[in-house]
Motif scaffolding. Structure first.
Motif, PDB file in Angstrom:
ATOM      1  N   SER A   1       0.887  -1.021   0.074  1.00 21.78           N
ATOM      2  CA  SER A   1      -0.096   0.138   0.008  1.00 21.78           C
ATOM      3  C   SER A   1       0.956   1.236   0.067  1.00 21.78           C
ATOM      4  N   HIS A   2       0.858   2.104  -1.024  1.00 24.25           N
ATOM      5  CA  HIS A   2       1.471   2.969  -1.187  1.00 24.25           C
ATOM      6  C   HIS A   2       1.158   4.119  -1.991  1.00 24.25           C
ATOM      7  N   GLU A   3       1.349   5.192  -1.476  1.00 21.45           N
ATOM      8  CA  GLU A   3       0.666   6.649  -2.565  1.00 21.45           C
ATOM      9  C   GLU A   3      -0.822   6.395  -3.007  1.00 21.45           C
ATOM     10  N   GLY A   4      -1.781   5.806  -2.227  1.00 20.12           N
ATOM     11  CA  GLY A   4      -2.904   5.372  -2.342  1.00 20.12           C
ATOM     12  C   GLY A   4      -3.259   4.497  -3.196  1.00 20.12           C
ATOM     13  N   GLU A   5      -2.256   3.753  -3.671  1.00 16.17           N
ATOM     14  CA  GLU A   5      -2.606   2.572  -4.429  1.00 16.17           C
ATOM     15  C   GLU A   5      -2.220   1.272  -3.457  1.00 16.17           C
ATOM     16  N   GLU A   6      -3.338   0.068  -3.967  1.00 13.90           N
ATOM     17  CA  GLU A   6      -2.966  -1.075  -3.184  1.00 13.90           C
ATOM     18  C   GLU A   6      -2.367  -2.144  -4.344  1.00 13.90           C
ATOM     19  N   SER A   7      -1.601  -2.676  -3.854  1.00 12.94           N
ATOM     20  CA  SER A   7      -1.177  -4.000  -5.143  1.00 12.94           C
ATOM     21  C   SER A   7      -0.652  -5.067  -4.439  1.00 12.94           C
ATOM     22  N   ARG A   8      -0.457  -6.089  -5.361  1.00 10.99           N
ATOM     23  CA  ARG A   8       0.399  -7.340  -4.980  1.00 10.99           C
ATOM     24  C   ARG A   8       1.466  -7.319  -5.817  1.00 10.99           C
TER      25      ARG A   8
ATOM     26  N   GLY B   1       8.577  -9.651  10.484  1.00 10.17           N
ATOM     27  CA  GLY B   1       8.536 -10.317   9.244  1.00 10.17           C
ATOM     28  C   GLY B   1       8.022  -9.531   7.881  1.00 10.17           C
ATOM     29  N   ARG B   2       7.766  -8.054   8.186  1.00 12.03           N
ATOM     30  CA  ARG B   2       7.449  -7.192   7.077  1.00 12.03           C
ATOM     31  C   ARG B   2       8.835  -6.969   6.377  1.00 12.03           C
ATOM     32  N   LEU B   3       8.679  -6.785   5.081  1.00 14.72           N
ATOM     33  CA  LEU B   3       9.792  -6.283   4.270  1.00 14.72           C
ATOM     34  C   LEU B   3       9.554  -4.870   4.226  1.00 14.72           C
ATOM     35  N   ARG B   4      10.916  -4.430   4.582  1.00 11.49           N
ATOM     36  CA  ARG B   4      11.248  -2.726   4.781  1.00 11.49           C
ATOM     37  C   ARG B   4      11.946  -2.453   3.403  1.00 11.49           C
ATOM     38  N   VAL B   5      11.156  -1.687   2.428  1.00 14.28           N
ATOM     39  CA  VAL B   5      11.609  -1.433   1.258  1.00 14.28           C
ATOM     40  C   VAL B   5      12.116   0.255   1.211  1.00 14.28           C
ATOM     41  N   ARG B   6      13.289   0.626   1.145  1.00 13.52           N
ATOM     42  CA  ARG B   6      13.593   1.923   1.242  1.00 13.52           C
ATOM     43  C   ARG B   6      14.313   2.493  -0.013  1.00 13.52           C
ATOM     44  N   GLY B   7      13.614   3.509  -0.562  1.00 13.75           N
ATOM     45  CA  GLY B   7      14.039   3.862  -1.852  1.00 13.75           C
ATOM     46  C   GLY B   7      14.891   5.304  -1.518  1.00 13.75           C
ATOM     47  N   SER B   8      15.876   5.621  -2.054  1.00 13.39           N
ATOM     48  CA  SER B   8      16.495   7.007  -2.046  1.00 13.39           C
ATOM     49  C   SER B   8      17.038   7.770  -3.091  1.00 13.39           C
ATOM     50  N   LEU B   9      16.906   8.736  -3.338  1.00 15.85           N
ATOM     51  CA  LEU B   9      17.327   9.498  -4.540  1.00 15.85           C
ATOM     52  C   LEU B   9      17.642  10.779  -4.132  1.00 15.85           C
ATOM     53  N   LEU B  10      18.992  11.355  -4.638  1.00 20.44           N
ATOM     54  CA  LEU B  10      19.345  12.664  -4.291  1.00 20.44           C
ATOM     55  C   LEU B  10      19.333  13.107  -2.721  1.00 20.44           C
ATOM     56  N   GLY B  11      19.472  11.980  -1.994  1.00 16.85           N
ATOM     57  CA  GLY B  11      19.527  12.188  -0.588  1.00 16.85           C
ATOM     58  C   GLY B  11      18.059  12.340   0.151  1.00 16.85           C
ATOM     59  N   ILE B  12      17.066  12.219  -0.562  1.00 18.32           N
ATOM     60  CA  ILE B  12      15.723  11.859  -0.085  1.00 18.32           C
ATOM     61  C   ILE B  12      15.330  10.540   0.013  1.00 18.32           C
ATOM     62  N   SER B  13      14.943   9.866   1.068  1.00 17.79           N
ATOM     63  CA  SER B  13      14.421   8.634   1.016  1.00 17.79           C
ATOM     64  C   SER B  13      13.020   8.494   1.617  1.00 17.79           C
ATOM     65  N   GLU B  14      12.628   7.312   1.181  1.00 20.80           N
ATOM     66  CA  GLU B  14      10.855   6.991   1.547  1.00 20.80           C
ATOM     67  C   GLU B  14      11.156   5.418   1.755  1.00 20.80           C
ATOM     68  N   THR B  15      10.478   5.085   2.743  1.00 18.54           N
ATOM     69  CA  THR B  15      10.289   3.672   3.242  1.00 18.54           C
ATOM     70  C   THR B  15       8.704   3.163   3.103  1.00 18.54           C
ATOM     71  N   VAL B  16       8.584   2.074   2.629  1.00 18.88           N
ATOM     72  CA  VAL B  16       7.313   1.541   2.577  1.00 18.88           C
ATOM     73  C   VAL B  16       7.446   0.116   3.156  1.00 18.88           C
ATOM     74  N   TRP B  17       6.471  -0.429   3.965  1.00 19.01           N
ATOM     75  CA  TRP B  17       6.617  -1.706   4.276  1.00 19.01           C
ATOM     76  C   TRP B  17       5.647  -2.711   3.367  1.00 19.01           C
ATOM     77  N   TRP B  18       6.284  -3.783   3.233  1.00 14.84           N
ATOM     78  CA  TRP B  18       5.573  -4.833   2.406  1.00 14.84           C
ATOM     79  C   TRP B  18       4.923  -5.888   3.286  1.00 14.84           C
ATOM     80  N   GLU B  19       3.701  -6.504   3.289  1.00 13.62           N
ATOM     81  CA  GLU B  19       3.387  -7.777   4.104  1.00 13.62           C
ATOM     82  C   GLU B  19       3.441  -9.057   3.181  1.00 13.62           C
ATOM     83  N   LYS B  20       4.234  -9.697   3.447  1.00 14.14           N
ATOM     84  CA  LYS B  20       4.423 -11.058   2.951  1.00 14.14           C
ATOM     85  C   LYS B  20       2.916 -11.824   2.928  1.00 14.14           C
ATOM     86  N   LEU B  21       2.495 -12.304   1.736  1.00 14.99           N
ATOM     87  CA  LEU B  21       1.297 -13.070   1.731  1.00 14.99           C
ATOM     88  C   LEU B  21       1.499 -14.537   1.504  1.00 14.99           C
ATOM     89  N   GLU B  22       2.603 -14.964   0.594  1.00 16.44           N
ATOM     90  CA  GLU B  22       2.891 -16.189   0.428  1.00 16.44           C
ATOM     91  C   GLU B  22       4.495 -16.514   0.270  1.00 16.44           C
TER      92      GLU B  22
END
Length: 155
Positions: free
Chosen positions: A42-49, A134-155
């Protein structure tokens, strides 16, 4: 001098002990394939698998499998229109590759590579690791700015 040697050796053994344990938990950093699976994002108002899979070159990629609200105003499947690579702008939203080139670093206990944010059309460096829950922490960084999104493992 001998009295300092025993505590130093004991401390070294204590610090090394976790490396000898065999771990079966999804958050165990010792097996690079622990990242493989299907996740809810779930990120930026979008939900996906998203499915993370191993490539033949032993790197990992992530591809969108499903996205909520995948249709545009006209009822057509949304496309990756913000992709900076014009040749990929006709890729359906439920087939976008959002991470690639992930390599596991056993010393740091994380995967690093590139992440693509289709909501903004930007690519950034990525670092992925598992939280203790158990959540996957995905951190993206560009030009010194970073954002973190947690992903829930389903299978």
């Amino acid at each position: 001098m001998k009295r300092f040697l025993v505590p130093a050796v004991f401390s070294a053994v204590i610090l090394m002990f976790p490396a000898f344990l065999h771990c079966e938990e999804p958050s165990c950093p010792e097996d690079p394939d622990n990242i493989v699976g299907v996740y809810f994002v779930s990120h930026e108002g979008e939900e996906s698998r998203v499915r993370i899979f191993r490539q033949p070159d032993d790197t990992y990629s992530a591809q969108v499998l499903w996205i909520k609200d995948s249709l545009d105003r006209d009822g057509n499947l949304r496309l990756d229109t913000r992709n900076p690579d014009k040749s990929l702008r006709n890729v359906p939203c439920n087939r976008i590759i959002i991470m690639k080139g992930l390599k596991y670093d056993s010393e740091k206990g994380r995967w690093s590579g590139k992440v693509y944010d289709p909501t903004r059309g930007i690519r950034a460096n990525a670092a992925c690791s598992f939280d203790p829950d158990g959540r996957l922490r995905v951190r993206g960084s560009l030009l010194g700015i970073s954002e973190t999104v947690w992903w829930e493992k389903l299978e």
